[in-house]
Design an enzyme around this catalytic site. Structure first.
Site, short mmCIF file in Angstrom:
data_model
loop_
_atom_site.label_atom_id
_atom_site.label_comp_id
_atom_site.label_asym_id
_atom_site.label_seq_id
_atom_site.Cartn_x
_atom_site.Cartn_y
_atom_site.Cartn_z
N ASP A 104 0.87 -1.16 0.00
CA ASP A 104 0.00 0.00 0.00
C ASP A 104 0.92 1.22 0.00
OD1 ASP A 104 -2.42 1.55 0.53
OD2 ASP A 104 -1.54 1.84 2.52
N ASP B 223 -0.08 5.08 0.78
CA ASP B 223 -0.32 6.05 1.86
C ASP B 223 -0.44 5.35 3.21
OD1 ASP B 223 -1.18 8.22 3.39
OD2 ASP B 223 -3.27 7.88 2.82
P1 B16 Z 1 -6.73 10.05 -3.93
P2 B16 Z 1 -3.73 4.11 -0.15
C1 B16 Z 1 -5.62 5.94 -0.26
O1 B16 Z 1 -4.29 5.58 -0.48
C2 B16 Z 1 -5.73 6.78 1.01
O2 B16 Z 1 -5.41 5.98 2.16
C3 B16 Z 1 -7.14 7.29 1.16
O3 B16 Z 1 -7.24 8.10 2.31
C4 B16 Z 1 -7.52 8.09 -0.10
O4 B16 Z 1 -8.86 8.55 0.00
C5 B16 Z 1 -7.34 7.21 -1.32
O5 B16 Z 1 -6.01 6.75 -1.37
C6 B16 Z 1 -7.65 7.95 -2.59
O6 B16 Z 1 -6.67 8.95 -2.79
O7 B16 Z 1 -7.72 11.09 -3.50
O8 B16 Z 1 -5.30 10.56 -3.97
O9 B16 Z 1 -7.12 9.36 -5.21
O10 B16 Z 1 -3.70 3.99 1.34
O11 B16 Z 1 -4.63 3.09 -0.84
O12 B16 Z 1 -2.34 4.15 -0.76
MG MG Z 2 -2.95 3.15 3.17
#
Ligand code: B16
Ligand code: MG
Length: 213
Positions: free
Chosen positions: A9, A11
Site C-alpha cells: 500500500d 499512503d
Molecule cells: P486520492 P492508499 C488511499 O491511499 C488513502 O489511504 C485514502 O485516504 C484516499 O482517499 C485514497 O487513497 C484515494 O486517494 O484522493 O489521492 O485518489 O492507502 O490506498 O495508498
Molecule cells: Mg494506506
C-alpha cells in the site's frame, strides 16, 4: 511461506500522506460547516476520494448535494491535497523503507504498489520511488476500491504471480480486508495493527525482512 511477491500500500505504508489528506478534508469540511475529526479521518484510510466524501457528508444535514456539486467538492479537496504533495521530496521516504525494498529485491522478491490513490504516480515521482517497483496498480486503473480486492488482484496479474504467493502490506483495515478477499497473505503496519485481522504484524517496517527471509 512460499511468498514470491510483496504488494505495498502507498499512503500510510511507504509514505505518510495521510496527514495531508486530513488537512485537505478538514479545510473542505470547515468551509462547508461540516464536523470532521481524526476519528472520522481514520475511516477514510484506503477508501477512494468519492467514498471518503460520502463518509464526511454523513455529518451534513442540509439539502442534499447534486453529483455535480460533489464532484466539485472532491476536486477542491484534491487541489488542496496536491499542493501539499507538490512539496514532497525523496526525504519523505524513510531510509529504512528504501533499504528494506532493496534487500527484498536482493532476496529475489518481486515488489509492487497497490494503492487506491489516483495520485500514486505523482507521489512516487516526487519521492523518487517510481523506479523501485516492478508494477504499480492504483486508483486510476480500477473501478472498485478497497475493501474490494481489485487493486491487489491487478497487481498480482501484472506481476504474473498467483494471489496465494503475494503478501499485502497495509495500514488500513479496508486494505487488509481487500488482501484477504483476494486470497493473499497480509501484514498490518500502523493503524491496521489494532484490529488484529492480518496474518502478520509489523511493529517496524524492516520487520518485513523476518517474514520474507
Ligand atoms: P486520492 P492508499 C488511499 O491511499 C488513502 O489511504 C485514502 O485516504 C484516499 O482517499 C485514497 O487513497 C484515494 O486517494 O484522493 O489521492 O485518489 O492507502 O490506498 O495508498
Ligand atoms: Mg494506506
Amino acid at each position: 511461506m512460499d511468498t514470491e511477491a510483496v504488494i505495498f500500500d502507498l499512503d500510510g505504508v511507504l509514505v505518510h500522506t495521510d496527514k495531508y489528506h486530513y488537512l485537505a478534508w478538514k479545510q473542505l469540511s470547515d468551509e462547508l460547516g461540516i464536523y470532521f475529526d481524526e476519528e472520522i479521518n481514520r475511516r477514510l484510510r484506503g477508501v477512494s476520494r468519492e467514498q471518503s466524501l460520502e463518509i464526511i457528508l454523513e455529518n451534513y444535514n442540509g439539502k442534499p448535494f447534486s453529483d455535480d456539486e460533489k464532484k466539485k467538492m472532491a476536486n477542491k479537496k484534491n487541489d488542496i491535497y496536491r499542493k501539499y504533495l507538490s512539496e514532497m521530496t525523496p526525504s519523505d521516504v524513510k531510509d529504512e523503507v528504501r533499504d528494506t525494498l532493496h534487500v527484498l529485491k536482493e532476496r529475489g522478491y518481486h515488489i509492487a504498489v497497490g494503492s487506491s490513490s489516483k495520485n500514486t504516480g505523482f507521489i512516487l515521482e516526487k519521492t523518487d520511488l517510481l523506479n523501485e517497483f516492478e508494477v504499480v496498480s492504483d486508483g486510476t486503473m480500477i473501478t472498485r476500491t478497497k475493501p474490494d480486492p481489485e487493486v491487489f488482484l491487478l497487481a498480482s496479474k501484472l506481476l504474473s504471480i498467483a494471489p496465494s504467493k503475494c503478501l499485502v502490506v497495509e495500514d488500513a483495515d479496508a486494505g487488509i480486508d481487500a488482501g484477504v478477499a483476494g486470497g493473499m497473505k497480509t501484514a498490518a503496519y500502523g493503524e491496521a495493527v489494532k484490529s488484529g485481522k492480518a496474518d502478520y504484524i509489523l511493529d517496524h517496517f524492516p520487520d518485513l525482512l523476518n517474514i520474507c527471509q
